[in-house]
Each structure stands twice: as structure tokens, then as C-alpha cells.
Design a protein around this motif. Structure first.
Motif, short mmCIF file in Angstrom:
data_model
loop_
_atom_site.label_atom_id
_atom_site.label_comp_id
_atom_site.label_asym_id
_atom_site.label_seq_id
_atom_site.Cartn_x
_atom_site.Cartn_y
_atom_site.Cartn_z
N CYS A 30 0.83 -1.05 0.03
CA CYS A 30 -0.13 -0.01 0.06
C CYS A 30 0.84 1.55 0.16
CB CYS A 30 -1.18 0.38 0.88
SG CYS A 30 -1.95 1.17 1.16
N GLU A 31 1.43 1.40 -1.34
CA GLU A 31 2.24 2.64 -1.68
C GLU A 31 1.45 3.99 -1.03
OE1 GLU A 31 4.49 4.83 -4.96
OE2 GLU A 31 3.86 3.01 -5.30
N VAL A 32 2.81 4.93 0.19
CA VAL A 32 2.35 6.16 0.60
C VAL A 32 3.42 7.28 -0.44
CG1 VAL A 32 2.52 7.95 2.45
CG2 VAL A 32 2.55 5.21 3.24
N GLU A 33 2.00 7.82 -1.06
CA GLU A 33 2.84 8.92 -1.98
C GLU A 33 3.17 10.39 -0.89
OE1 GLU A 33 0.21 8.85 -5.36
OE2 GLU A 33 1.12 7.71 -6.49
N GLY A 34 2.47 10.57 -0.26
CA GLY A 34 3.16 11.83 0.12
C GLY A 34 2.44 11.70 1.53
N VAL A 35 2.92 12.88 2.16
CA VAL A 35 2.15 13.37 3.62
C VAL A 35 1.97 14.70 4.03
CG1 VAL A 35 2.26 13.41 5.98
CG2 VAL A 35 3.38 11.22 5.13
N ALA A 36 1.33 15.74 4.84
CA ALA A 36 0.31 16.71 4.30
C ALA A 36 0.36 17.08 5.33
CB ALA A 36 -0.28 16.96 2.94
N GLY A 37 0.36 18.50 6.20
CA GLY A 37 -0.07 19.00 6.66
C GLY A 37 -1.60 19.40 6.49
N VAL A 38 -2.62 19.13 7.61
CA VAL A 38 -4.03 19.39 7.16
C VAL A 38 -4.46 21.72 7.36
CG1 VAL A 38 -4.63 17.25 8.47
CG2 VAL A 38 -4.76 19.60 9.92
N ALA A 39 -2.98 21.75 7.88
CA ALA A 39 -3.39 23.42 8.40
C ALA A 39 -2.03 24.08 8.27
CB ALA A 39 -4.00 24.03 8.99
N THR A 40 -1.61 24.91 7.11
CA THR A 40 -0.21 25.57 7.45
C THR A 40 -0.01 26.27 8.54
OG1 THR A 40 -1.42 27.67 6.57
CG2 THR A 40 0.05 26.31 4.59
N ASP A 41 1.54 26.05 8.70
CA ASP A 41 1.46 26.53 10.20
C ASP A 41 0.84 28.57 10.51
OD1 ASP A 41 3.21 24.57 11.11
OD2 ASP A 41 5.02 25.35 10.25
N PHE A 42 0.56 28.26 12.03
CA PHE A 42 -0.20 30.11 12.35
C PHE A 42 0.55 29.68 14.32
CE2 PHE A 42 -3.71 27.88 11.41
CZ PHE A 42 -4.45 27.34 12.73
#
Length: 794
Positions: A30-42
Motif C-alpha cells: 500500500c504505497e504512501v505517495e505523500g504526507v501533508a499537514g491539514v493546515a499551514t503553520d500559524f
């Protein structure tokens, strides 16, 4: 498929970091293509509440808000959001806060004045916090949101979204539950799914459900929920979970069905009960029946399209999208909630036919477990009642296939595991892995009989189970050791022509090998093969590639056109590939070798004058190929081909069959296709070129050769092949060769005739031929020529 780490950990929470979990998933397929945050840093953004709002004296679109920061201060903030109002709770960026900007540089909040009014902070929308691409107003927080609390902590924005590349055979991974099961298996961690108590029935109202198309929809479950609150709002926690996985919040009932789809993997749909007429049925559409979908698109249905219908009309494209006529709206109070099982093989291609691609069709086409409909229905009912209230009716579960929930039994042999994987796995480990995968096992003398879970459509044979063992056991735990093997050299038969033998003369003559599509434009296919029954693709990738080719020339001509348009005027290409035709027994595929040439005969040089290529250049290249296949004698016969020049073309044949064609492209086709120079082509059947004669040693005769020349007069229509065949009929072994060395038309020869000069070479290996023998042989040859071609001595 997107997965929220926080949502995943609600189901299974191994003592591993997200990176470690991702590595295990990738190594398990089950290849993981990418990881991202749910919001940008503030930073320094808290929950605030507008307690007073007045219009800005110098700006119609601005308001002056008094905002409670929950820390004993009332801040004055100028805000232009259309949904700003007294009592609203929203994110409040304090002085010194840093907010994300599209250019990557943070925006630092400072005290300032807007149109002369002091503003001490900023009320924020979802887009200003990096939680959405765009938004039309402030991010509204629930009434019970604690004032002064960090928005990041309150919304649990320290979350990551993992994007998975799910293979087509693993539809069970298209849900939080499915990925959680996989993580639990790989990490030996128990699942903690949410509790779904069966709700008490408040009424007995039901809809009659029938399944006329049971071969496509063998199970359909539904229930009526009355008196839901049409003014209810989707809770923020659900909106956030949907947002993080790429689903937009629409309304509470629709959001719940989308939530259950993402959580359990079972697509669902809710109908406005008051808009349904009579019962519900899963049936095939009538030819030409029309349906207006939820996006206002009107589709005209075919008779093999599965629909959900009431007693009057189709109300949804089954497994794809609902209809507008029965859609749940802002005034809906009573709903019919459905949860069905559709056979994957029946739904594949249905959505594409109508230009659609939905989350539901994506899952149903890959397969959804047959035991999920009622489970999903109960989960959705629980959430709808919690959010919207309502009185619940009984579940109506109709199953037209008594074997639907039966699972196939797969025999797994202990010795087979060792043979395929090259390593022995302990019985206890095998049983542990398969049981954690959801399989039911019964031990046998040689192994196990295994029943895979309903969700695993891809487990049907023993090797599938062995693959599962390898995945979970870990490929890294299987030693990478090559077994010793005795070297084996396989040589082709000398009597078989290899493909490399046919390529060699073309490469030597300056051709380059091309690879073109087997799918071709119907226009060029019709020009090259008029009258040929076209083979149309059911789902072409484009209108220009909608037919299967009947000749390799289709692609080669386009390749030459591409080169000529780029100032490459001398082109020589060949291709080896299949062509297709329809026969009485079905579709037939034949392999061909074809070539094309245009331009000058030689590369530019100073040593000799150049000229354009002609028919005989191409014929010579074809003869070089045919020379490699010496098992047959090949003839060039002047037979017309609709795509070739009538005066510069030939059919290539043996005594048994037609082998191919060679010639110049028909002038009319050259004009239609836009070529400004002559094009020459050939195409040969590979099967006819497979044999060759074995070389046989023959001693050179020590005795003299005798040559006899014959000048023959014959009709102009007589072909060289006819002379060759007439001589071959009577030629004795002593006639070792014969050639045509002159052809004359003109003075002294009748208009309809020609003079052909033949040389005949005779020789015996053990003696000198006598004149009488030579005279007799020549006489027999002349008699055969006279009889078969009408030739006479000049």
C-alpha cells in the motif's frame, strides 16, 4: 485515497511514529505517495467571540466588532466578513500572530487603523489559516468552543494526511477501517472501532424493496427515518474530518453518508421520502430513459444501465450518483436511507460511459464487501439521529442471492509455502497472520483450509494466500539467495527464421524500427482498407484512436507525416506488430512486418548524383527479407490493391497463399493525406516467413558448363513468373540455373508482343553433357514454354 492520522489512530494506535507506519504500509504493497499537514503553520490564533457589532462610519462593507479574547480583554477589530455577527465565535489572530500567505512569507498581525478606526487583531477565515483554498467568510466555531483556547489545539490541527496509492485489487483499502485493519495486522495491534448500538425502532414504516436486476444488485437494505431537524448543522468535528480527506460539507444527511463512505468504505444514499412514489427497486433502465442527476446533468440511459427507481421513474444511477428529483434538501423532514451491494464486474465502465467519476463508483468498481450494507446503515442511522434527531424505522434487508455471503474455501499447503517463498514459516505464525487478516482456518494434515474475509475479493487461489503471508511476514525477512541452477543454452532451430534475421537486412539498408499504436484513426483506416469491417473499441482513449488497425501502414503513415512536417524528407521506417480482423470464429490477430520509405535513395553525398526512391528500391528491400525465409518460393504478382498505385504495386504470394503487398501509395491517398512526395510501402505476414531451408553441401562440378540462349516472342501480358514456372515443370537436375537477361519491344516485334531473352546453364557433376542431351532438354523446355505461356522462338 487520503487518510487522516488522527482518524486512523482512533481505530488503531500502534506505538509507532507516522513515518514508521507509512514504511510498513509501503512495504506491504500500500504505497504512501505523500504526507501533508491539514493546515499551514500559524501562531497566536485563539477562539474569540464577537459580543458587539456596529457599522464602520466610513465604509459600507466594514464592521467594527468588539471581540472577547477569553483572557479578560475586549478587543476592537475592524472586519469585512459577510457572516460577522454578534455572538459568533471565530478564530482571533492576536497582535504579533503570524498567518500563512500564498507566497510563503508569513503575515504578521500588527495594530493598525482601517479607514480611521483602530483595529487590534484580525478575525480569520479558513483560507487565512491555510485550511482551505478559498472561503467566503469567517470560520464559524461551535457555540461551546472555549474562549481563549488555541485554535490549533481546539481543532486538532497537529494532524497529517497520508495519500495512498491503492492498487485496483485492494478496494478494502479505500476506507479508514480498511487501512486500520492493515495497520493492525502489520503492527500486531488490536482495532478499536467506534461502538454502533442498534437504535430502537420508533415506528414500523417501511418501503417495499424489489430486485428485478438481482444479477447486478443482489442485496439492498434501507430504512425510513422520520422527523429529522431540517435546520440541524453538521458538527465541526465531522466537517473537519471530511475536509481533511477532500470532501466538502453540504448538509448533515449528505455529510453523514460521505462520512460513512470514508470510514467504512460503503457508499450510501439518502432520498427525500416525500419525493418517492411507491416502492424502491433496482432495475435496468429502459432504452432512452432520461435522468437528471444531482449536478443538474441530464443523462440518456441505455438498456444495460442499472438504476434505482421508484414506481414511476429512475431516481438514481445505481452505485454512481443520485437524482435531482428525490434529493435531500433544506426542507427535508423524512428520508429513506439506502445501503446496497452491487457486483463489481457489472458496474465497471458504467460511470465512464456517462462521463462520470464519483467516490461511490470508484469503490463499487473495485468491490465492496457484501456484509457491509447493514453495518453501514446502522452507523449512518446512529450519526443522523445524533445530529438531526428523528424517529427510526426497521431495516428492510433484501438479499436475492442465498450464496452471496458464502466465502470460497482455499486450500493452503505447508510445503507449497516453502516452495514458493523459499523459506519455511512456522505453523503458529501462518495461523496468526491469516487470522489477523480476518480469515477462518481449519487445520488439515498438509496445511489449512482457509475462508478469506468478505472484503478480500483478490484472495481466490493458494498463491494469493502465500502472497499475503509474504507481505505480512515481511519481504525483508525472506533471505535473498539465488538457488544454484544448471546452465542451459537453448538454440533456435536452423529451419526457423528468427525475427532478428528479418530485421537485419532492413537495418542494414537504413531503416529504423518504429512502434506505433494498435489503436488508429477510423479515417485513415477507412482509406487504407475500404470495405474491411472495422473493429470499434468499446472504450477508446480518444476519438482519433477508436479502431483496431487492420494494417500496420496506419501507424507508419502517421509517423512519416510527423517526420515530414519537421523537415525530415528522407524517411525509412519498419514495424513488427499485430493487425486485427473479424472472422466467423471471432476476432483474429496476425503478426506482420511492414515498412515505409520516402525521399531520396541515398544520404546526401558528393560522390554520386542522387535520385528519388522508386518501386524497385522497395522491392529490393522486400526481396532481402524474403531471402531469409527460403523454405518457400515467393512470387510478385501485379494485382491491384485499393491503397496502392495500380501501376506500381504487387501482391507477394507463394504457391499456397498470399503473403503480403508492396507498392507505391495511391496518388489519391497521397493527396488526401497531404504528402508532397512519393511514398512506398510493404507489408508481410510473419507466419509465412518462419521457415528456411537447411544448407546442403554440394561439390563443384569439374566438368564444363553449357550455356544456351533463347530469344522468345510472347504476348506482352506474360509475366516472368509464368516463364519461371513453365521451365521449373520440366527442368532436369542438369539445368542448374536460368535467367532473363533482355526484354525488347519495338521494331520487328508486333505491338501486342515482346521479345524475351533467356540464358540456360546446364552442367552435370560427373560427366560432360553431350549435344544431343542438351538439344533434348532445350526442346522440352520450349515445349513447356509454348504450352504454358504461348511463347515461340524469335
Amino acid at each position: 485515497m487520503k487518510i487522516s492520522e488522527q482518524w486512523l489512530r482512533e481505530w488503531v494506535n500502534p506505538a509507532l511514529s507516522l513515518d514508521e507506519i507509512n514504511h510498513k504500509l509501503t512495504m506491504a504493497g500500500c504505497e504512501v505517495e505523500g504526507v501533508a499537514g491539514v493546515a499551514t503553520d500559524f501562531s497566536q490564533v485563539i477562539v474569540g467571540q464577537i459580543i458587539e457589532l456596529t457599522k464602520h462610519p466610513d465604509a459600507d462593507k466594514l464592521n467594527v466588532c468588539k471581540v472577547d479574547n477569553g483572557q479578560g480583554e475586549i478587543l476592537q477589530i475592524v472586519c469585512g466578513a459577510p457572516n460577522a455577527r454578534a455572538g459568533l465565535k471565530a478564530p482571533l489572530a492576536l497582535i504579533g500572530a503570524e498567518l500563512p500567505m500564498p507566497d510563503g512569507k508569513p503575515l504578521k498581525i500588527k495594530k493598525g487603523k482601517l479607514r480611521g478606526i483602530e483595529s487590534c487583531g484580525m478575525l480569520c477565515s479558513a483560507s487565512e489559516l491555510g485550511m482551505a483554498e478559498k472561503s467566503e467568510g469567517l470560520l464559524e466555531l461551535p457555540e461551546d468552543a472555549p474562549l481563549g483556547t488555541s485554535v490549533q489545539a481546539y481543532l486538532k490541527l497537529a494532524d497529517k494526511v497520508v495519500e495512498l496509492n491503492v492498487t485496483a485489487n485492494r478496494g478494502d483499502w479505500l476506507s479508514i477501517a480498511g487501512v486500520a485493519r492493515e495497520v493492525g495486522v502489520l503492527t500486531r495491534t488490536h482495532l478499536t472501532p467506534p461502538m454502533t448500538p442498534e437504535p430502537a425502532n420508533h415506528h414500523t414504516d417501511t418501503l417495499k424493496i424489489s430486485l428485478p436486476a438481482a444479477d447486478s444488485c443482489p442485496r439492498y437494505a434501507g430504512r425510513i427515518i422520520r422527523n429529522i431537524n431540517p435546520n440541524a448543522k453538521t458538527p465541526l468535528w465531522m466537517k473537519e474530518k471530511l475536509r481533511r480527506l477532500g470532501s466538502r460539507s453540504l448538509s448533515p444527511v449528505v455529510d453523514v453518508t460521505n462520512y460513512v463512505l470514508l470510514e467504512l468504505g460503503q457508499p450510501m444514499h439518502a432520498f427525500d421520502l416525500d419525493k418517492l412514489h411507491g416502492g424502491i427497486q433496482a432495475r435496468y433502465a429502459t432504452e432512452g430513459e432520461q435522468l437528471v442527476l444531482l449536478d443538474d446533468q441530464t443523462v440518456t440511459l441505455t438498456s444495460d444501465t442499472l438504476v434505482i427507481a421508484d414506481d414511476e421513474q429512475a431516481v438514481a444511477l445505481a452505485g454512481i450518483k443520485g437524482g435531482m428529483a428525490t434529493a435531500v434538501g433544506q426542507t427535508t423532514q423524512h428520508i429513506f436511507l439506502e445501503s446496497a451491494h452491487f457486483r463489481a464486474e457489472k458496474l465497471r465502465g458504467q460511470a465512464r460511459r456517462y462521463g462520470l467519476q464519483t467516490d461511490a463508483s470508484y469503490r463499487f468498481e473495485r468491490g465492496v464487501a457484501a456484509d457491509l450494507p447493514v453495518q453501514a446503515l446502522e452507523r449512518a442511522t446512529q450519526l443522523i439521529v445524533e445530529i438531526c434527531g428523528g424517529s427510526v424505522g426497521p431495516v428492510v434487508d433484501v438479499c436475492a442471492d442465498e450464496h452471496l455471503l458464502a466465502r470460497p474455501v482455499v486450500i493452503l499447503r505447508r510445503e507449497r509455502i516453502a516452495r514458493v517463498l523459499g523459506v519455511r514459516i512456522e505453523d503458529a505464525t501462518v495461523e496468526d497472520i491469516l487470522e489477523r487478516l480476518g480469515c477462518e482456518l481449519v487445520a488439515q494434515a498438509t496445511g489449512w483450509s482457509v475462508k478469506p474475509p468478505h472484503s478480500r475479493f483478490d484472495i481466490t487461489i493458494e498463491e494469493d494466500l502465500i502472497e499475503e503471508l509474504a507481505r505480512v511476514y515481511g519481504y525483508d525477512n525472506i533471505p535473498a539467495a539465488l538457488k544454484a541452477r544448471a546452465p542451459k543454452l537453448t538454440l533456435g532451430l536452423e529451419t526457423e527464421t528468427q525475427l532478428s534475421d528479418l530485421r537485419a537486412p532492413l537495418l542494414a539498408n537504413g531503416y529504423q524500427e518504429a512502434v506505433t499504436y494498435s489503436f488508429v484513426d477510423p479515417t485513415i483506416e477507412g482509406l487504407l482498407s475500404p470495405g474491411h469491417e472495422s473493429i470499434v473499441l468499446a472504450n477508446p482513449i480518444s476519438a482519433e484512436l477508436s479502431h483496431l488497425r487492420s494494417t500496420v501502414w496506419s501507424g507508419l503513415l502517421r509517423a512519416v507525416e510527423y517526420n515530414l512536417n519537421r523537415q525530415q524528407t528522407r524517411v525509412r521506417l519498419f514495424e513488427v506488430g499485430p493487425v486485427f480482423s473479424k472472422t466467423e470464429t471471432g476476432l483474429q490477430q496476425q503478426d506482420k512486418i511492414a515498412g515505409i520509405m520516402t525521399g531520396v535513395a541515398f544520404p546526401e553525398q558528393w560522390g554520386q548524383a542522387n535520385r528519388a526512391v522508386d518501386f524497385y528500391d522497395m522491392k529490393g528491400d522486400v526481396e532481402a527479407i524474403l531471402a531469409q525465409a527460403s523454405a518457400e518460393t515467393f512470387y510478385f504478382v501485379p494485382v491491384a490493391h485499393p491503397a496502392l498505385h495500380p501501376g506500381q504495386s504487387a501482391q507477394i504470394a507463394t504457391d499456397q497463399a498470399v503473403v503480403g503487398w508492396v507498392g507505391a501509395l495511391h496518388p489519391a491517398l497521397e493527396a488526401k493525406l497531404g504528402f508532397g512526395q512519393d511514398i512506398f510501402l510493404f507489408e508481410l505476414d510473419l507466419k509465412a516467413l518462419q521457415g528456411r531451408r537447411l544448407p546442403v553441401y554440394q561439390a563443384i562440378s569439374k566438368f564444363p558448363m553449357i550455356r544456351r540462349d533463347l530469344a522468345l516472342v510472347m504476348d506482352r501480358s506474360v509475366l516472368a513468373i509464368a516463364l519461371d514456372q513453365a521451365i521449373a515443370k520440366v527442368a532436369p537436375p542438369s539445368l542448374i540455373s536460368w535467367e532473363i537477361f533482355d526484354v525488347y519491344r519495338g521494331k520487328g516485334i508486333a505491338e501486342h508482343q515482346k521479345s524475351v531473352a533467356l540464358s540456360l546453364i546446364l552442367q552435370e557433376p560427373s560427366r560432360t553433357l553431350e549435344d544431343s542431351e542438351v538439344t533434348k532438354i532445350i526442346g522440352e523446355i520450349m515445349a513447356s514454354l509454348q504450352e504454358n505461356t504461348g511463347a515461340s522462338l524469335r
